[in-house]
Design a protein around this motif. Structure first.
Motif, PDB file in Angstrom:
ATOM      1  N   GLU A 170       0.658  -1.517   0.066  1.00 34.36           N
ATOM      2  CA  GLU A 170       0.167  -0.039   0.170  1.00 34.36           C
ATOM      3  C   GLU A 170       0.749   1.090   0.681  1.00 34.36           C
ATOM      4  O   GLU A 170       0.664   2.127  -0.424  1.00 34.36           O
ATOM      5  N   PHE A 171       1.599   1.010   1.100  1.00 38.47           N
ATOM      6  CA  PHE A 171       3.202   2.241   0.861  1.00 38.47           C
ATOM      7  C   PHE A 171       3.320   2.568  -0.944  1.00 38.47           C
ATOM      8  O   PHE A 171       3.602   4.042  -1.132  1.00 38.47           O
ATOM      9  N   ILE A 172       3.891   1.363  -0.760  1.00 33.63           N
ATOM     10  CA  ILE A 172       4.891   1.981  -2.298  1.00 33.63           C
ATOM     11  C   ILE A 172       4.084   1.811  -3.678  1.00 33.63           C
ATOM     12  O   ILE A 172       4.023   3.971  -4.208  1.00 33.63           O
ATOM     13  N   GLN A 173       2.601   1.928  -3.460  1.00 36.16           N
ATOM     14  CA  GLN A 173       2.081   1.919  -4.220  1.00 36.16           C
ATOM     15  C   GLN A 173       1.057   3.670  -4.318  1.00 36.16           C
ATOM     16  O   GLN A 173       0.689   4.544  -5.475  1.00 36.16           O
ATOM     17  N   GLY A 174       0.542   3.538  -2.979  1.00 40.87           N
ATOM     18  CA  GLY A 174      -0.025   4.993  -2.697  1.00 40.87           C
ATOM     19  C   GLY A 174       1.471   6.139  -3.163  1.00 40.87           C
ATOM     20  O   GLY A 174       0.649   7.133  -3.500  1.00 40.87           O
ATOM     21  N   VAL A 175       2.166   5.961  -2.401  1.00 44.34           N
ATOM     22  CA  VAL A 175       3.215   7.396  -3.261  1.00 44.34           C
ATOM     23  C   VAL A 175       3.652   7.166  -4.917  1.00 44.34           C
ATOM     24  O   VAL A 175       4.243   8.278  -5.043  1.00 44.34           O
TER      25      VAL A 175
END
Length: 204
Positions: A170-175
């Motif tokens: 989620e973190f990587i995709q969100g950024v």
């Protein structure tokens, strides 16, 4: 990790670093000799690492440097060997986007449990604010001019509730989907200066 106590880099470690960083063989060998001069035992301590950061900031980078050190101390032995140190330089100065985001997740995952909480975001953001001179903080946008406001803004970008967690995916995709998040999670403006100085400090 690597053959850190020899006066020359092992072929295996050299090839590994060449493949996984942007540095040339000549640069790596040169920095290795400088590394051994500063750290004859082949390891850099947390205090030494914090000292490097402190020499390049007018404000207080101690907390942030401590978190950066933790994120690169992959075997959790309280020191960085040459491989860990070079990877740290590579990812904080350049590196592929995915690699940088994986590192950023590790930085924010303070307790190392594989997820990020709102309190962990606030902890890292506070350490970033410690590095921003007071005069510069006055020029920040109204909705992100305190650690609490910035952490709240990041949390809202991810659409999370107060006690939710953010996974690495989620973190990587969100950024990757939102450049504003990337700007908010890092101390970006002085980074080029810091990187240039860190690399210069490790030249013979």
């Amino acid at each position: 990790m690597g053959n850190t106590k020899s006066s020359a880099l092992s072929k295996e470690l050299l090839e590994d670093l060449k493949s996984n960083t942007k540095y040339s063989e000549a640069e790596l060998c040169s920095w290795y000799q400088s590394f051994l001069k500063e750290c004859p035992g082949g390891k850099i301590s947390k205090a030494q690492f914090e000292g490097i950061y402190a020499s390049f900031f007018h404000a207080d980078p101690t907390a942030y440097a401590r978190h950066v050190f933790r994120s690169f101390d992959t075997n959790a032995d309280g020191t960085l060997d040459f491989k860990e140190y070079i990877v740290a330089l590579h990812l904080t100065s350049g590196g592929k986007t995915l690699q940088k985001l994986e590192w950023a997740f590790a930085l924010y995952d303070v307790d190392g449990n594989g997820t990020i909480s709102k309190s962990e975001i606030l902890e890292i953001v506070r350490s970033i604010f410690n590095m921003i001179p007071a005069d510069d903080q006055k020029n920040l946008p109204e909705d992100e001019n305190t650690p609490e406001k910035r952490a709240e803004k990041i949390w809202e970008f991810f659409g999370k509730k107060e006690n939710d967690k953010i996974s690495e995916g989620e973190f990587i995709q969100g950024v990757m989907d939102n450049k504003d998040i990337l700007r908010l999670i890092q101390y970006d403006e002085p980074q080029k200066i810091r990187t240039k100085n860190l690399l210069k400090a490790n030249r013979p």
